[in-house]
Design an enzyme around this catalytic site. Sequence first.
Site, short mmCIF file in Angstrom:
data_model
loop_
_atom_site.label_atom_id
_atom_site.label_comp_id
_atom_site.label_asym_id
_atom_site.label_seq_id
_atom_site.Cartn_x
_atom_site.Cartn_y
_atom_site.Cartn_z
N LYS A 1 -90.10 99.62 43.81
CA LYS A 1 -90.51 99.51 42.43
C LYS A 1 -89.09 100.08 41.63
O LYS A 1 -88.30 100.74 42.27
CB LYS A 1 -91.47 100.59 42.27
CG LYS A 1 -92.26 100.40 41.06
CD LYS A 1 -93.28 99.30 41.33
CE LYS A 1 -94.16 99.00 39.85
NZ LYS A 1 -95.31 98.21 40.24
N ASP B 1 -93.57 95.01 35.08
CA ASP B 1 -94.71 95.88 35.05
C ASP B 1 -94.64 96.16 33.45
O ASP B 1 -94.44 95.60 32.77
CB ASP B 1 -94.33 96.92 35.85
CG ASP B 1 -95.47 97.80 36.24
OD1 ASP B 1 -96.06 97.59 37.23
OD2 ASP B 1 -95.51 99.16 35.75
N1 GLU Z 1 -95.97 95.34 38.71
C1 GLU Z 1 -96.80 94.59 39.49
C2 GLU Z 1 -97.68 95.47 40.42
O1 GLU Z 1 -97.83 96.83 40.22
C3 GLU Z 1 -96.35 93.31 40.14
C4 GLU Z 1 -95.28 93.50 41.20
C5 GLU Z 1 -94.60 92.04 41.56
O2 GLU Z 1 -95.01 91.20 41.28
O3 GLU Z 1 -93.67 92.26 42.27
O4 GLU Z 1 -98.01 95.07 41.57
#
Ligand code: GLU
Length: 449
Positions: free
Chosen positions: A129, A169
């Site tokens: 992340k 996100d």
């Molecule tokens: N931010 C999204 C999550 O919390 C998607 C992450 C992604 O697609 O890599 O899972």
Amino acid sequence: MITAKEYVATVFETVKKENQHEIEFLQAVEEVFASLVPVFEKYPQYIEENLLERLVEPERIVSFRVPWVDDQGKVWVNRGYRVQFSSALGPYKGGLRFHSSVNQSIVKFLGFEQIFKNSLTGQPIGGGKGGANFDPKGKSDREVMRFTQSFMTELQKHIGPDLDVPAGDIGVGGREIGYLFGQYKRLRGFENSVLTGKGLTYGGSLARKEATGYGVVYFAQQMLAARGENLVGKTAIVSGSGNVAIYAVEKLQALGARVLAVSDSSGYVYDDNGIDLELLKRIKEVERGRIRAYLKDRPTAIFKTADQDHIWSIKADLAFPCATQNELDEEAAKTLVANGVLAVIEGANMPSTLKAIDYFQKADVLFGPAKAANAGGVAVSALEMAQNSSRLSWSFEEVDRKLYEIMAGIYEKSASAAKEFGQEGNLVFGANIAGFLKVAQAMSDQGIV
Ligand code: GLU
């Protein structure tokens, strides 16, 4: 020989000591650890390998300066992050969050959650992340572009299609991904699957935009079906009005539920006729405005500011927290239960506090935890990577069908792990265990690394 219970408690003490100020990270860790004692009882070799203490330490954290120039020529500096938490199952995968609240604790909690979420999808993706304490709200397109270009100028040193694949996100949507991709391409060349959530003209997947919200509703369908219920005629409240919330509303309405309210950080809108989805999309996706603007077109709707009241005081059958972490506390849980809520399904990451979850479970409310219920976004991101690698693009229907199957599979894995380890119906427990088991096996097979 140390017992499983002592082992988990000892590792948690160490994590607390080493990360004292990272409140959100510790909260996410505590929730997962609370489910793992029976796993270590069954697999004592994982204690010997000290697997938990290894897993809870990120493989790598990068933190960097992001300087940029606003439209008036003033120079600003923000802090960027990428947490590469676990590559046990595949390349690091997880979104980027641009919001003023972003700090190391936030990106670590999100990265930690992502490990188990990604594991539950069944796809070969590790957990990561990132983000920055930059808020795109109120910034011009050109300011956002300059910021994201500066952010990517550093981030590109650390990512790649088989190494680490960021996505969106909070605060990072199609516009930001486009600018990030453009800058990556200038510096490193065209590598299609270095980012997901891309636009449809340059390698994005159909149904990626809808995937998280749709997936949350598909998960809710499974939960309700287990109790002989369905969505038809149910009332729902959906907090937030970003990408997850909008497409949860869309799918809820398509499946026959009536969505009474949505919100943003300024307050909530209540519309007894059911939220007007096209209006909501126009305000949030086109005008990038505040939710209050809804009343201009729908004067019979009610707007309450965040100080006056919160969305959880509205009576409804279903509650979907789709805004942000810790938006639903014990007080709110009590109100929802007193109002007879049937199910709570988490669309945001860690929206319910530990006490709220506990309260729902004691009250026998169906509870769908984020790492299972909101995995649809990252699942379709992995499908985007698959399409990019094969240089194919699948139809909306095909991706949506795969998404539905993945969400049904996550429900099934979580429900059966809960049953196998002795807490039938507890999806928090089941999702943590099912997510953890695959990662643990992969780590164990790969040796002490
Ligand atoms: N931010 C999204 C999550 O919390 C998607 C992450 C992604 O697609 O890599 O899972």
